[in-house]
Design an enzyme around this catalytic site. Sequence first.
Site, PDB file in Angstrom:
ATOM      1  N   GLY A   1    -130.637   5.695  56.653  1.00  0.00           N
ATOM      2  CA  GLY A   1    -129.387   5.722  57.415  1.00  0.00           C
ATOM      3  C   GLY A   1    -128.410   4.639  56.975  1.00  0.00           C
TER       4      GLY A   1
ATOM      5  N   ARG B   1    -137.810   7.654  42.943  1.00  0.00           N
ATOM      6  CA  ARG B   1    -136.402   7.874  43.214  1.00  0.00           C
ATOM      7  C   ARG B   1    -135.531   6.835  42.499  1.00  0.00           C
TER       8      ARG B   1
ATOM      9  N   GLU C   1    -110.771  11.589  31.816  1.00  0.00           N
ATOM     10  CA  GLU C   1    -111.062  11.439  30.379  1.00  0.00           C
ATOM     11  C   GLU C   1    -111.787  12.655  29.822  1.00  0.00           C
TER      12      GLU C   1
HETATM   13  C1  LIG Z   1    -111.638   0.041  28.972  1.00  0.00           C
HETATM   14  C2  LIG Z   1    -112.288   0.772  30.070  1.00  0.00           C
HETATM   15  C3  LIG Z   1    -113.407   0.000  30.552  1.00  0.00           C
HETATM   16  C4  LIG Z   1    -114.151   0.366  31.482  1.00  0.00           C
HETATM   17  C5  LIG Z   1    -113.933   1.545  32.313  1.00  0.00           C
HETATM   18  C6  LIG Z   1    -114.896   1.434  33.362  1.00  0.00           C
HETATM   19  C7  LIG Z   1    -114.738   2.033  34.479  1.00  0.00           C
HETATM   20  C8  LIG Z   1    -113.589   2.963  34.748  1.00  0.00           C
HETATM   21  C9  LIG Z   1    -113.185   2.852  36.127  1.00  0.00           C
HETATM   22  C10 LIG Z   1    -112.124   3.425  36.562  1.00  0.00           C
HETATM   23  C11 LIG Z   1    -111.322   4.450  35.841  1.00  0.00           C
HETATM   24  C12 LIG Z   1    -110.231   3.906  35.067  1.00  0.00           C
HETATM   25  C13 LIG Z   1    -109.430   4.659  34.455  1.00  0.00           C
HETATM   26  C14 LIG Z   1    -109.440   6.126  34.467  1.00  0.00           C
HETATM   27  C15 LIG Z   1    -108.563   6.588  33.364  1.00  0.00           C
HETATM   28  C16 LIG Z   1    -108.486   8.060  33.312  1.00  0.00           C
HETATM   29  C17 LIG Z   1    -107.425   8.424  32.341  1.00  0.00           C
HETATM   30  C18 LIG Z   1    -107.334   9.898  32.006  1.00  0.00           C
HETATM   31  O1  LIG Z   1    -108.018  10.723  32.523  1.00  0.00           O
HETATM   32  S1  LIG Z   1    -106.181  10.258  30.831  1.00  0.00           S
HETATM   33  C19 LIG Z   1    -106.247  11.967  30.617  1.00  0.00           C
HETATM   34  C20 LIG Z   1    -107.482  12.392  29.899  1.00  0.00           C
HETATM   35  N1  LIG Z   1    -107.401  13.768  29.545  1.00  0.00           N
HETATM   36  C21 LIG Z   1    -108.299  14.357  28.841  1.00  0.00           C
HETATM   37  O2  LIG Z   1    -109.297  13.773  28.482  1.00  0.00           O
HETATM   38  C22 LIG Z   1    -108.004  15.760  28.453  1.00  0.00           C
HETATM   39  C23 LIG Z   1    -109.190  16.457  27.863  1.00  0.00           C
HETATM   40  N2  LIG Z   1    -108.750  17.380  26.844  1.00  0.00           N
HETATM   41  C24 LIG Z   1    -108.813  17.073  25.533  1.00  0.00           C
HETATM   42  O3  LIG Z   1    -109.231  15.982  25.146  1.00  0.00           O
HETATM   43  C25 LIG Z   1    -108.340  18.129  24.605  1.00  0.00           C
HETATM   44  O4  LIG Z   1    -107.474  19.030  25.117  1.00  0.00           O
HETATM   45  C26 LIG Z   1    -109.472  18.915  23.974  1.00  0.00           C
HETATM   46  C27 LIG Z   1    -110.387  19.532  25.022  1.00  0.00           C
HETATM   47  C28 LIG Z   1    -110.260  17.952  23.086  1.00  0.00           C
HETATM   48  C29 LIG Z   1    -108.888  20.036  23.119  1.00  0.00           C
HETATM   49  O5  LIG Z   1    -107.779  19.533  22.447  1.00  0.00           O
HETATM   50  P1  LIG Z   1    -106.825  20.462  21.628  1.00  0.00           P
HETATM   51  O6  LIG Z   1    -106.432  21.648  22.401  1.00  0.00           O
HETATM   52  O7  LIG Z   1    -105.751  19.643  21.046  1.00  0.00           O
HETATM   53  O8  LIG Z   1    -107.838  20.828  20.513  1.00  0.00           O
HETATM   54  P2  LIG Z   1    -107.989  22.086  19.601  1.00  0.00           P
HETATM   55  O9  LIG Z   1    -108.758  23.114  20.353  1.00  0.00           O
HETATM   56  O10 LIG Z   1    -106.674  22.432  19.021  1.00  0.00           O
HETATM   57  O11 LIG Z   1    -108.881  21.431  18.452  1.00  0.00           O
HETATM   58  C30 LIG Z   1    -110.122  20.976  18.715  1.00  0.00           C
HETATM   59  C31 LIG Z   1    -110.466  20.202  17.456  1.00  0.00           C
HETATM   60  O12 LIG Z   1    -109.910  18.916  17.605  1.00  0.00           O
HETATM   61  C32 LIG Z   1    -110.975  17.984  17.492  1.00  0.00           C
HETATM   62  N3  LIG Z   1    -110.674  16.867  18.382  1.00  0.00           N
HETATM   63  C33 LIG Z   1    -110.296  16.918  19.657  1.00  0.00           C
HETATM   64  N4  LIG Z   1    -110.143  15.679  20.122  1.00  0.00           N
HETATM   65  C34 LIG Z   1    -110.424  14.839  19.115  1.00  0.00           C
HETATM   66  C35 LIG Z   1    -110.443  13.441  18.980  1.00  0.00           C
HETATM   67  N5  LIG Z   1    -110.147  12.645  20.009  1.00  0.00           N
HETATM   68  N6  LIG Z   1    -110.780  12.923  17.804  1.00  0.00           N
HETATM   69  C36 LIG Z   1    -111.103  13.713  16.751  1.00  0.00           C
HETATM   70  N7  LIG Z   1    -111.094  15.061  16.820  1.00  0.00           N
HETATM   71  C37 LIG Z   1    -110.765  15.606  17.967  1.00  0.00           C
HETATM   72  C38 LIG Z   1    -112.181  18.743  17.968  1.00  0.00           C
HETATM   73  O13 LIG Z   1    -113.357  18.129  17.516  1.00  0.00           O
HETATM   74  C39 LIG Z   1    -111.949  20.072  17.332  1.00  0.00           C
HETATM   75  O14 LIG Z   1    -112.286  19.958  15.977  1.00  0.00           O
HETATM   76  P3  LIG Z   1    -112.833  21.240  15.182  1.00  0.00           P
HETATM   77  O15 LIG Z   1    -114.081  21.666  15.877  1.00  0.00           O
HETATM   78  O16 LIG Z   1    -111.772  22.272  15.240  1.00  0.00           O
HETATM   79  O17 LIG Z   1    -113.076  20.712  13.813  1.00  0.00           O
HETATM   80  C1  FAD Z   2    -109.806   9.323  39.260  1.00  0.00           C
HETATM   81  C2  FAD Z   2    -108.953  10.034  38.245  1.00  0.00           C
HETATM   82  C3  FAD Z   2    -108.095   9.281  37.458  1.00  0.00           C
HETATM   83  C4  FAD Z   2    -107.275   9.914  36.517  1.00  0.00           C
HETATM   84  N1  FAD Z   2    -106.404   9.171  35.791  1.00  0.00           N
HETATM   85  C5  FAD Z   2    -105.574   9.782  34.924  1.00  0.00           C
HETATM   86  C6  FAD Z   2    -104.622   9.012  34.174  1.00  0.00           C
HETATM   87  O1  FAD Z   2    -104.547   7.807  34.302  1.00  0.00           O
HETATM   88  N2  FAD Z   2    -103.797   9.666  33.342  1.00  0.00           N
HETATM   89  C7  FAD Z   2    -103.858  11.007  33.177  1.00  0.00           C
HETATM   90  O2  FAD Z   2    -103.065  11.538  32.395  1.00  0.00           O
HETATM   91  N3  FAD Z   2    -104.744  11.765  33.849  1.00  0.00           N
HETATM   92  C8  FAD Z   2    -105.597  11.185  34.716  1.00  0.00           C
HETATM   93  N4  FAD Z   2    -106.532  11.930  35.408  1.00  0.00           N
HETATM   94  C9  FAD Z   2    -106.583  13.374  35.202  1.00  0.00           C
HETATM   95  C10 FAD Z   2    -107.841  13.814  34.465  1.00  0.00           C
HETATM   96  O3  FAD Z   2    -107.833  13.367  33.151  1.00  0.00           O
HETATM   97  C11 FAD Z   2    -107.976  15.335  34.528  1.00  0.00           C
HETATM   98  O4  FAD Z   2    -108.107  15.697  35.876  1.00  0.00           O
HETATM   99  C12 FAD Z   2    -109.160  15.782  33.712  1.00  0.00           C
HETATM  100  O5  FAD Z   2    -108.893  15.663  32.346  1.00  0.00           O
HETATM  101  C13 FAD Z   2    -109.588  17.233  34.038  1.00  0.00           C
HETATM  102  O6  FAD Z   2    -108.554  18.112  33.847  1.00  0.00           O
HETATM  103  P1  FAD Z   2    -108.133  19.176  34.975  1.00  0.00           P
HETATM  104  O7  FAD Z   2    -107.867  18.430  36.224  1.00  0.00           O
HETATM  105  O8  FAD Z   2    -107.046  19.977  34.377  1.00  0.00           O
HETATM  106  O9  FAD Z   2    -109.396  20.072  35.193  1.00  0.00           O
HETATM  107  P2  FAD Z   2    -109.518  21.613  34.872  1.00  0.00           P
HETATM  108  O10 FAD Z   2    -109.452  21.791  33.408  1.00  0.00           O
HETATM  109  O11 FAD Z   2    -108.583  22.393  35.683  1.00  0.00           O
HETATM  110  O12 FAD Z   2    -111.006  21.849  35.355  1.00  0.00           O
HETATM  111  C14 FAD Z   2    -111.399  22.784  36.378  1.00  0.00           C
HETATM  112  C15 FAD Z   2    -112.665  23.535  35.922  1.00  0.00           C
HETATM  113  O13 FAD Z   2    -112.350  24.336  34.803  1.00  0.00           O
HETATM  114  C16 FAD Z   2    -113.291  24.155  33.778  1.00  0.00           C
HETATM  115  N5  FAD Z   2    -112.641  24.341  32.467  1.00  0.00           N
HETATM  116  C17 FAD Z   2    -111.371  24.023  32.112  1.00  0.00           C
HETATM  117  N6  FAD Z   2    -111.159  24.325  30.820  1.00  0.00           N
HETATM  118  C18 FAD Z   2    -112.300  24.818  30.329  1.00  0.00           C
HETATM  119  C19 FAD Z   2    -112.701  25.288  29.052  1.00  0.00           C
HETATM  120  N7  FAD Z   2    -111.891  25.272  28.018  1.00  0.00           N
HETATM  121  N8  FAD Z   2    -113.964  25.716  28.919  1.00  0.00           N
HETATM  122  C20 FAD Z   2    -114.827  25.717  29.951  1.00  0.00           C
HETATM  123  N9  FAD Z   2    -114.487  25.276  31.191  1.00  0.00           N
HETATM  124  C21 FAD Z   2    -113.251  24.837  31.383  1.00  0.00           C
HETATM  125  C22 FAD Z   2    -113.783  22.724  33.957  1.00  0.00           C
HETATM  126  O14 FAD Z   2    -115.058  22.551  33.372  1.00  0.00           O
HETATM  127  C23 FAD Z   2    -113.798  22.603  35.476  1.00  0.00           C
HETATM  128  O15 FAD Z   2    -115.031  23.101  35.947  1.00  0.00           O
HETATM  129  C24 FAD Z   2    -107.339  11.318  36.363  1.00  0.00           C
HETATM  130  C25 FAD Z   2    -108.228  12.069  37.150  1.00  0.00           C
HETATM  131  C26 FAD Z   2    -109.022  11.448  38.081  1.00  0.00           C
HETATM  132  C27 FAD Z   2    -109.957  12.276  38.918  1.00  0.00           C
END
Ligand SMILES: CC/C=C\C/C=C\C/C=C\C/C=C\CCCCC(=O)SCCNC(=O)CCNC(=O)[C@H](O)C(C)(C)COP(=O)(O)OP(=O)(O)OC[C@H]1O[C@@H](n2cnc3c(N)ncnc32)[C@H](O)[C@@H]1OP(=O)(O)O
Ligand code: FAD
Length: 642
Positions: free
Chosen positions: A382, A314, A405
């Site tokens: 537990g 585990r 992310e």
């Molecule tokens: C420093 C930290 C240290 C330690 C951390 C340790 C612990 C952490 C503890 C606590 C947590 C702390 C903080 C939490 C912070 C959380 C913050 C957030 O969540 S911010 C919000 C994040 N949101 C997302 O990640 C959204 C996800 N979605 C996407 O990224 C995009 O929408 C997508 C799914 C990539 C699609 O993008 P888009 O619609 O624009 O793309 P297209 O379909 O038009 O094109 C796809 C095409 O683009 C290429 N591509 C996409 N992204 C990238 C990139 N970043 N770089 C290069 N290329 C990219 C992709 O490969 C496709 O290419 P193609 O196949 O067409 O050639």
């Molecule tokens: C602890 C925490 C901290 C965060 N901090 C930040 C922050 O600092 N800044 C910020 O901007 N955001 C932040 N977020 C938001 C976070 O980045 C989003 O929640 C995350 O990117 C997922 O997007 P969503 O919530 O729209 O999920 P959704 O996209 O709605 O996901 C729901 C379901 O749909 C599916 N799905 C969606 N799209 C597709 C697709 N194209 N193909 C197949 N399946 C799909 C997913 O796999 C999932 O099962 C945070 C979230 C959490 C939980």
Amino acid sequence: MAAQIWGSEKRARRRREISAKIAQMPELHDSKPLPFMTREEKIMESARKLTILTEKMGQIIDPTDPAELYHLNNEVLGLEGNPMALHGVMFIPALSAQASDEQQAKWLPRALRREIIGTYAQTELGHGTNLQNLETTATYDLATQEFVLHTPQITALKWWPGNLGKSSNYAVVVAHMIIKAKNYGPHPFMVQLRDEKTHEPLPGITIGDIGPKMAYNIVDNGFLGFNKYRIPRTNLLMRHTKVEADGTYIKPPHAKINYSAMVHVRAYMLTGQAIMLASALNIATRYSSVRRQGQIDKSQPEVKVLEYQTQQHRLFPSIARAYAFQFAGAETVKLYEHVLKEMKSGNVSLMADLHALTSGLKSVVTYQTGEGIEQARMACGGHGYSMASYISEIYGVAIGGCTYEGENMVMLLQLARYLVKSAALVKSGQSSKLGPLVAYLGVKSEPTSLIDRIPNSGFTEYVKTFQHVSKRQTLKAADMFFGLMEKGEKREIAWNKCSVELNRASRLHTRLFIVEAFVRRVNEIADIRIKEALTDLLHLHVNYELLDIASYALEDGFLSASQLDYIRDQVYLYLGKIRPNAVSLLDSWEFSDIELRSVLGRRDGNVYENLFKWAKSSPLNKTDVLSSVTQYLKPMMEKARL
Ligand SMILES: CC/C=C\C/C=C\C/C=C\C/C=C\CCCCC(=O)SCCNC(=O)CCNC(=O)[C@H](O)C(C)(C)COP(=O)(O)OP(=O)(O)OC[C@H]1O[C@@H](n2cnc3c(N)ncnc32)[C@H](O)[C@@H]1OP(=O)(O)O
Ligand SMILES: Cc1cc2nc3c(=O)[nH]c(=O)nc-3n(C[C@H](O)[C@H](O)[C@H](O)COP(=O)(O)OP(=O)(O)OC[C@H]3O[C@@H](n4cnc5c(N)ncnc54)[C@H](O)[C@@H]3O)c2cc1C
């Protein structure tokens, strides 16, 4: 071993020195156990420690060293977050990568001095994954040379950004940029949210906390709405993209360059996940070597539960994963820093490779970390379920990484796009164009694995087997996709119909990378004893992982049933070999009791005394009779007695 884990002897020594200093500074310790505090109390406590840290940081660490900063943060503020978590994790990285030199000169020193607190506001109530459909707009007003930020409807409210709700007064806000009625897509803007003196929201801003979450509750994840809120044109982050006063748009060298803050976290969070996994395992393994329950040999006394093979099975494969993630994470950070430097000087050619790699790693590592932590909790029976173990908090924080992310399935599909493109190169005879991370896709593999046939082959035959299954699944999923398109299916429909198979390919490719990173590291080690201990762990890793994905290798006969038996036997052999080192392999991470925050996992091993002390300190035990009893239960019982 600590030097291997943290990257060098100097780093390991510095960590020890920092922990020792913190141990001598009671003002930086939790004033009572965090699980006994309300959310408001925790936020207050965290802010208190954070301000002391801001004053005294220079006495404890080198504040310019991110690794020291990260350790200080884990020790003092802990993993439940803090009021400035996103400031360091995303706000500063976003400004560093996306603001022009002039903009950096204006904002970065203020951010670094903590004159202002910032976050990264991208996700909205209605959309997080699909950035193209974010609804917040930034419309350019040519007359005033301002952008007008607006939230057209409830789904466009920013929702989730960490520390947005109450702590931050600035944010990098991602909004669709519209100039002369043309939409240029999502872009990052520097936006002031609150008055710098009063901290009141500025007119046109609606802002607040989104409420309690599964974990990570010291962070005030927030909502944010704009009502035609104006910012200067020069607040568009202009390192790569520019908008001139007359509205002329200068496009960036790469369409996704504005996504760099996300790639930053995806790269750095891997070692963060490794640390959380190792912390939970440290607690569970220490406890398992104290807890005695049952006998293996009925004539002998009760054994430590760590003697049970099921307990070892585990915990130990996850110990190997924690090391593997730490090593793979360190490589990824190096690659990220290299690509970032190149990007800043205009070379964007490595961005796609980095994006593919980090997308896969963030998904596999967060998922397996969650699995490992949950097993660690169950391994404590537990007491694992009690907040005294602190494992549930570690779990809650870690699995947030499966979502933030980039949701894991979605990110695996991003890697799959890269793999399918690579498969197309292989199929069209252009394997020489494959990048180094996928070069194996173009190499012809042997018909069967030689895993049990070549003695002393090191890990080569294992790596070849991982390569074989990854290649086969990638080509199979790509064939399925191309086949559907040939039959006339639209590209997006065909993609969706293959997405489970595509994601399987992404996972296998990523697991191969993790294995290779582990092998690379072990091969580099000079110290014989360290190498021996890590080689045992690596043996367990490759055999356990291979067993886990064996069906892919069995279905085409690459592995035989007898080879599978060999692999299984190797797992059992190495569980036994690792047993004497298990506690040390985790103690080597050198987490202090202050950092672990676990009653169950304390270094002194006085589990039962500490648990009883902890229970007695529960706020419920301040009185013998609670008011819930006097007010409700007692009258109920009295009434029933009449
Ligand atoms: C420093 C930290 C240290 C330690 C951390 C340790 C612990 C952490 C503890 C606590 C947590 C702390 C903080 C939490 C912070 C959380 C913050 C957030 O969540 S911010 C919000 C994040 N949101 C997302 O990640 C959204 C996800 N979605 C996407 O990224 C995009 O929408 C997508 C799914 C990539 C699609 O993008 P888009 O619609 O624009 O793309 P297209 O379909 O038009 O094109 C796809 C095409 O683009 C290429 N591509 C996409 N992204 C990238 C990139 N970043 N770089 C290069 N290329 C990219 C992709 O490969 C496709 O290419 P193609 O196949 O067409 O050639
Ligand atoms: C602890 C925490 C901290 C965060 N901090 C930040 C922050 O600092 N800044 C910020 O901007 N955001 C932040 N977020 C938001 C976070 O980045 C989003 O929640 C995350 O990117 C997922 O997007 P969503 O919530 O729209 O999920 P959704 O996209 O709605 O996901 C729901 C379901 O749909 C599916 N799905 C969606 N799209 C597709 C697709 N194209 N193909 C197949 N399946 C799909 C997913 O796999 C999932 O099962 C945070 C979230 C959490 C939980």
